[in-house]
Design an enzyme around this catalytic site. Sequence first.
Site, PDB file in Angstrom:
ATOM      1  NE  ARG A   1     -27.766  -5.171  28.335  1.00 48.44           N
ATOM      2  CZ  ARG A   1     -27.839  -6.273  28.318  1.00 48.44           C
ATOM      3  NH1 ARG A   1     -28.886  -6.892  28.466  1.00 48.44           N
ATOM      4  NH2 ARG A   1     -26.899  -6.647  27.350  1.00 48.44           N
TER       5      ARG A   1
ATOM      6  CG  LEU B   1     -27.363 -10.358  31.098  1.00 51.13           C
ATOM      7  CD1 LEU B   1     -28.700  -9.307  31.562  1.00 51.13           C
ATOM      8  CD2 LEU B   1     -27.950 -11.669  31.107  1.00 51.13           C
TER       9      LEU B   1
ATOM     10  CD  GLN C   1     -19.542 -11.063  20.353  1.00 55.27           C
ATOM     11  OE1 GLN C   1     -18.810 -10.171  20.615  1.00 55.27           O
ATOM     12  NE2 GLN C   1     -19.615 -11.867  19.195  1.00 55.27           N
TER      13      GLN C   1
ATOM     14  CE1 TYR D   1     -11.305  -2.614  22.339  1.00 57.39           C
ATOM     15  CE2 TYR D   1     -13.088  -2.078  24.078  1.00 57.39           C
ATOM     16  CZ  TYR D   1     -12.294  -3.189  23.229  1.00 57.39           C
ATOM     17  OH  TYR D   1     -12.430  -4.549  23.333  1.00 57.39           O
TER      18      TYR D   1
HETATM   19  C1  VAH Z   1     -14.590  -4.517  19.371  1.00 53.46           C
HETATM   20  N1  VAH Z   1     -15.207  -6.676  19.390  1.00 53.46           N
HETATM   21  O1  VAH Z   1     -14.573  -4.571  18.192  1.00 53.46           O
HETATM   22  C2  VAH Z   1     -14.362  -5.623  20.074  1.00 53.46           C
HETATM   23  C3  VAH Z   1     -12.980  -6.110  19.977  1.00 53.46           C
HETATM   24  C4  VAH Z   1     -11.141  -6.939  18.892  1.00 53.46           C
HETATM   25  C5  VAH Z   1     -12.287  -6.207  18.776  1.00 53.46           C
HETATM   26  O2  VAH Z   1     -12.295  -5.674  21.280  1.00 53.46           O
HETATM   27  O3  VAH Z   1     -14.290  -3.270  20.089  1.00 53.46           O
END
Ligand code: VAH
Length: 320
Positions: free
Chosen positions: A36, A10, A12, A141
Amino acid sequence: MKRILVTGALGQIGSELVMVLRDVYGAENVLATDVRRGDREVMESGPFELLDVMDRKRMGELAENYKVDTIIHLAALLSATAEKDPLRAWNLNMGGLLNALEVARERNAQFFTPSSIGSFGPTTPKEQTPQVTIQRPTTMYGINKVAGELLCDYYYLKYGVDTRGLRFPGLISYKTSPGGGTTDYAVEIYEGAVRKGEYISYIAKGTFMDMMYMSDAIKAVITLMEADGKRLKHRNAYNVTAMSVDPESIAAEIRKWIPEFRLSYQVDPIRQAIAESWPNSMDVTAAMEEWGFKAEYDLSRMTEEMIKKLKEKFFSPMAK
Ligand code: VAH
């Protein structure tokens, strides 16, 4: 790919990828899962199950019940959200990935998960970033994405799991807004232009990042997963992109359709720092040579379609 389980269905990417996969492989062959409930079109156009990717037992049961032979693992916290709660991001992004890889190993299933330009860091060459280069990201990340690339290669080399991945740039779409990303501004700017004729960007003028229209991203996933595995040298994960843009270049293209569009800035230091640690443009030669990657949408064509679709979404009562 015949019987596909999608996590984060669900989100993007998932909310559009699931619909295309169901068109291509048959609705009943694509099990959409998410932690969810949400988009009715995804939940009602084929099988949908609630799944927390931290629950490996449940994931394995669903994969067995639906006789899954392919796992597309999308569930993750994006860059800006991850920086707000790094420990939660590590646990979810790495724990969820490991669970999905283990289920794929147990079922000898084909496996896809996205990496990102976020897997690069300040010491990575910024222009035409090579496929194989320094990857020392300074965000949680990014650390998750580099570790994820290595883990996917490990599962291929040690267990023979057919793992494949793409280093996505910022993805631009009109259907489902992204959540918690650094590149989200490139979606919000279109929504602001169509709804209010203005946008206040949290990313500074002159900050170039790779971007790609969602339909090119979805085509890349399917093309990669259908490619002859013997041709793949890099697997996890391929650089793919369509354009390198900053807020000003997007605004200039928007003004061809909405001349009065006003862009201003209120820079968010956290997301600006993340953006500045990423490359400006990636080299996509490996993807082109090994499995025929080709983006169809440039900034001009993407802008025309985004504005058209967003006008339908926000102003046409019949729009879905
Ligand atoms: C982000 N949309 O902004 C994601 C992506 C390249 C960016 O990994 O964290």
